[in-house]
Enzyme design. Structure first.
Site, PDB file in Angstrom:
ATOM      1  N   SER A 141       0.761  -0.889   0.129  1.00  0.00           N
ATOM      2  CA  SER A 141      -0.337  -0.208  -0.471  1.00  0.00           C
ATOM      3  C   SER A 141       0.945   1.320  -0.130  1.00  0.00           C
ATOM      4  O   SER A 141       1.903   1.414   0.795  1.00  0.00           O
ATOM      5  CB  SER A 141      -0.914  -0.595   1.578  1.00  0.00           C
ATOM      6  OG  SER A 141      -1.649   1.659   1.467  1.00  0.00           O
ATOM      7  N   TYR A 154      -1.904  -1.263  10.130  1.00  0.00           N
ATOM      8  CA  TYR A 154      -2.461  -1.269   9.122  1.00  0.00           C
ATOM      9  C   TYR A 154      -0.957  -0.877   7.973  1.00  0.00           C
ATOM     10  O   TYR A 154       0.264  -1.541   7.246  1.00  0.00           O
ATOM     11  CB  TYR A 154      -2.886  -0.551   8.207  1.00  0.00           C
ATOM     12  CG  TYR A 154      -3.363  -0.462   6.510  1.00  0.00           C
ATOM     13  CD1 TYR A 154      -4.012  -2.071   6.059  1.00  0.00           C
ATOM     14  CD2 TYR A 154      -3.062   0.505   5.395  1.00  0.00           C
ATOM     15  CE1 TYR A 154      -4.410  -2.400   5.208  1.00  0.00           C
ATOM     16  CE2 TYR A 154      -3.099  -0.139   4.633  1.00  0.00           C
ATOM     17  CZ  TYR A 154      -4.105  -0.686   3.530  1.00  0.00           C
ATOM     18  OH  TYR A 154      -3.950  -1.658   2.384  1.00  0.00           O
TER      19      TYR A 154
HETATM   20  N1  LIG Z   1      -8.639  -0.518  -1.598  1.00  0.00           N
HETATM   21  C1  LIG Z   1      -8.004   0.046  -1.351  1.00  0.00           C
HETATM   22  O1  LIG Z   1      -7.842   1.548  -1.495  1.00  0.00           O
HETATM   23  C2  LIG Z   1      -6.394  -0.174  -1.494  1.00  0.00           C
HETATM   24  C3  LIG Z   1      -5.119   0.432  -1.400  1.00  0.00           C
HETATM   25  C4  LIG Z   1      -4.082  -0.078  -0.985  1.00  0.00           C
HETATM   26  C5  LIG Z   1      -3.558  -1.372  -0.984  1.00  0.00           C
HETATM   27  N2  LIG Z   1      -4.942  -2.640  -1.052  1.00  0.00           N
HETATM   28  C6  LIG Z   1      -4.551  -3.354  -0.436  1.00  0.00           C
HETATM   29  O2  LIG Z   1      -5.197  -4.538  -1.466  1.00  0.00           O
HETATM   30  C7  LIG Z   1      -5.690  -5.647  -1.564  1.00  0.00           C
HETATM   31  C8  LIG Z   1      -6.478  -5.624  -1.540  1.00  0.00           C
HETATM   32  O3  LIG Z   1      -7.571  -5.197  -0.666  1.00  0.00           O
HETATM   33  P1  LIG Z   1      -9.215  -4.698  -1.406  1.00  0.00           P
HETATM   34  O4  LIG Z   1      -9.305  -3.174  -1.206  1.00  0.00           O
HETATM   35  O5  LIG Z   1      -9.584  -5.526  -2.283  1.00  0.00           O
HETATM   36  O6  LIG Z   1     -10.322  -5.349  -0.167  1.00  0.00           O
HETATM   37  P2  LIG Z   1     -11.683  -6.095  -0.155  1.00  0.00           P
HETATM   38  O7  LIG Z   1     -11.677  -5.750   1.488  1.00  0.00           O
HETATM   39  O8  LIG Z   1     -11.708  -5.344  -1.241  1.00  0.00           O
HETATM   40  O9  LIG Z   1     -11.082  -7.365  -0.222  1.00  0.00           O
HETATM   41  C9  LIG Z   1      -9.459  -8.566   0.716  1.00  0.00           C
HETATM   42  C10 LIG Z   1      -9.984  -9.562   0.356  1.00  0.00           C
HETATM   43  O10 LIG Z   1      -9.345 -10.179   1.829  1.00  0.00           O
HETATM   44  C11 LIG Z   1      -9.569 -11.405   2.553  1.00  0.00           C
HETATM   45  N3  LIG Z   1      -9.885 -11.809   3.464  1.00  0.00           N
HETATM   46  C12 LIG Z   1      -9.743 -11.218   4.276  1.00  0.00           C
HETATM   47  N4  LIG Z   1      -9.065 -11.661   5.043  1.00  0.00           N
HETATM   48  C13 LIG Z   1      -9.125 -13.016   5.128  1.00  0.00           C
HETATM   49  C14 LIG Z   1      -7.857 -14.179   5.500  1.00  0.00           C
HETATM   50  N5  LIG Z   1      -7.872 -14.506   6.772  1.00  0.00           N
HETATM   51  N6  LIG Z   1      -7.992 -14.999   5.084  1.00  0.00           N
HETATM   52  C15 LIG Z   1      -8.396 -15.336   3.291  1.00  0.00           C
HETATM   53  N7  LIG Z   1      -8.525 -14.234   3.021  1.00  0.00           N
HETATM   54  C16 LIG Z   1      -9.621 -12.477   3.670  1.00  0.00           C
HETATM   55  C17 LIG Z   1     -11.724 -11.212   2.068  1.00  0.00           C
HETATM   56  O11 LIG Z   1     -12.662 -11.540   2.330  1.00  0.00           O
HETATM   57  C18 LIG Z   1     -11.491 -10.067   0.780  1.00  0.00           C
HETATM   58  O12 LIG Z   1     -11.869 -11.017  -0.583  1.00  0.00           O
HETATM   59  C19 LIG Z   1      -5.247  -5.434   0.111  1.00  0.00           C
HETATM   60  O13 LIG Z   1      -4.543  -5.771   0.679  1.00  0.00           O
HETATM   61  C20 LIG Z   1      -5.739  -3.864   1.148  1.00  0.00           C
HETATM   62  O14 LIG Z   1      -4.554  -3.790   1.454  1.00  0.00           O
HETATM   63  C21 LIG Z   1      -5.831  -1.507  -1.046  1.00  0.00           C
END
Ligand SMILES: NC(=O)c1ccc[n+]([C@@H]2O[C@H](COP(=O)([O-])OP(=O)(O)OC[C@H]3O[C@@H](n4cnc5c(N)ncnc54)[C@H](O)[C@@H]3O)[C@@H](O)[C@H]2O)c1
Length: 250
Positions: A141, A154
């Site tokens: 991130s 985080y």
């Molecule tokens: N959305 C943003 O703005 C953003 C920005 C920077 C980084 N990220 C990173 O991108 C990645 C995806 O995030 P997203 O925005 O798609 O979020 P999201 O919440 O839509 O997806 C995250 C997924 O991870 C799964 N997950 C959580 N805990 C778990 C576990 N114990 N075992 C297996 N799966 C698990 C959830 O069920 C979910 O489907 C993450 O690592 C997040 O930190 C997101």
């Protein structure tokens, strides 16, 4: 069709960015294993890929334990017998500073955001090396590089993902395993929407904070992940690539 006949694992594949990554690899010919603790969500994503002619299957696993992580790799080796690309994308966000976050949320953040990468990579690497090489793409991130306020667990876990990526990239480049990370800014997913709701802002407010004029789309992160996993990025090992629309962390 950069991934024709390649086997690609996507963790967090039921989520916003993970589903886009899974669809992107499938659209370029890969057999995609969509894995998530949300098994129904993973099935829905895999069904959607198959409905459009792609190859995908779902595998439910909780990556907050070593056994959960190892079960993914064991399943893929038992069925596909090779791993070409591992996308460690699953993650969760727990809000709070050191005085407000609970010890339980601190530990869970580490378990899911960074410990899981240790376990999936440790299980997958011997097979990838035996298979002649491959690519690992971790979802870090922008906040792991430039911390936003009030998200200590985080931010610290994502900083660890960045360092983990650089270390693994250095250690396994000689075996032709390329390890890189994407560092997204604000991307429109369920994770972002729930954070925005909690902060009392709207998505339109957030769009205005990004110099490019809007928050990012999951498909834009997926395109970067696919590039990093492809032979076009052959000389990239241990890189951390930001994708932010030029938004600075406030
Ligand atoms: N959305 C943003 O703005 C953003 C920005 C920077 C980084 N990220 C990173 O991108 C990645 C995806 O995030 P997203 O925005 O798609 O979020 P999201 O919440 O839509 O997806 C995250 C997924 O991870 C799964 N997950 C959580 N805990 C778990 C576990 N114990 N075992 C297996 N799966 C698990 C959830 O069920 C979910 O489907 C993450 O690592 C997040 O930190 C997101």
């Amino acid at each position: 069709m950069r991934f024709q006949d390649k086997t690609v694992i996507v963790t967090g594949g039921a989520g916003g960015i993970g589903a886009a990554i899974a669809s992107r690899f499938a659209s370029e010919g890969a057999q995609v294993i969509v894995t998530d603790v949300n098994g129904d969500g993973a099935e829905t994503v895999a069904d959607g890929i198959r409905a459009t002619g792609g190859r995908a299957r779902a595998f439910a696993a909780d990556i907050s334990t070593a056994e959960g992580c190892q079960s993914i790799i064991a399943d893929v080796m038992a069925t596909e017998a090779r791993i070409d690309v591992l996308c460690n994308n699953a993650g969760l966000m727990r809000r709070g500073n050191i005085l407000s976050i609970t010890a339980e949320d601190w530990r869970l953040s580490f378990a899911v955001n960074i410990d899981a990468m240790f376990h999936t990579c440790a299980a997958a690497l011997p097979h990838m090396i035996a298979g002649g090489g491959g690519a690992i793409v971790n979802t870090a991130s922008q906040w792991g590089l430039h911390p936003a306020p009030n998200h200590i667990a985080y931010n610290v876990t994502k900083a660890a993902v960045a360092s983990f990526t650089q270390n693994l990239g250095r250690d396994y480049a000689p075996q032709k395993i390329r390890v890189n990370a994407v560092c997204p800014g604000e991307i429109h997913t369920p994770m972002l929407e729930s954070g925005v709701k909690r902060s009392g802002r709207t998505m339109a407010d957030l769009d205005k904070l990004v110099p490019y004029g809007r928050v990012g789309r999951p498909e834009e992160v997926a395109a970067l992940v696919a590039f990093l996993a492809s032979e076009e990025a052959a000389f990239m090992c241990g890189s951390l690539v930001e994708i932010t629309g030029a938004q600075a962390v406030a």
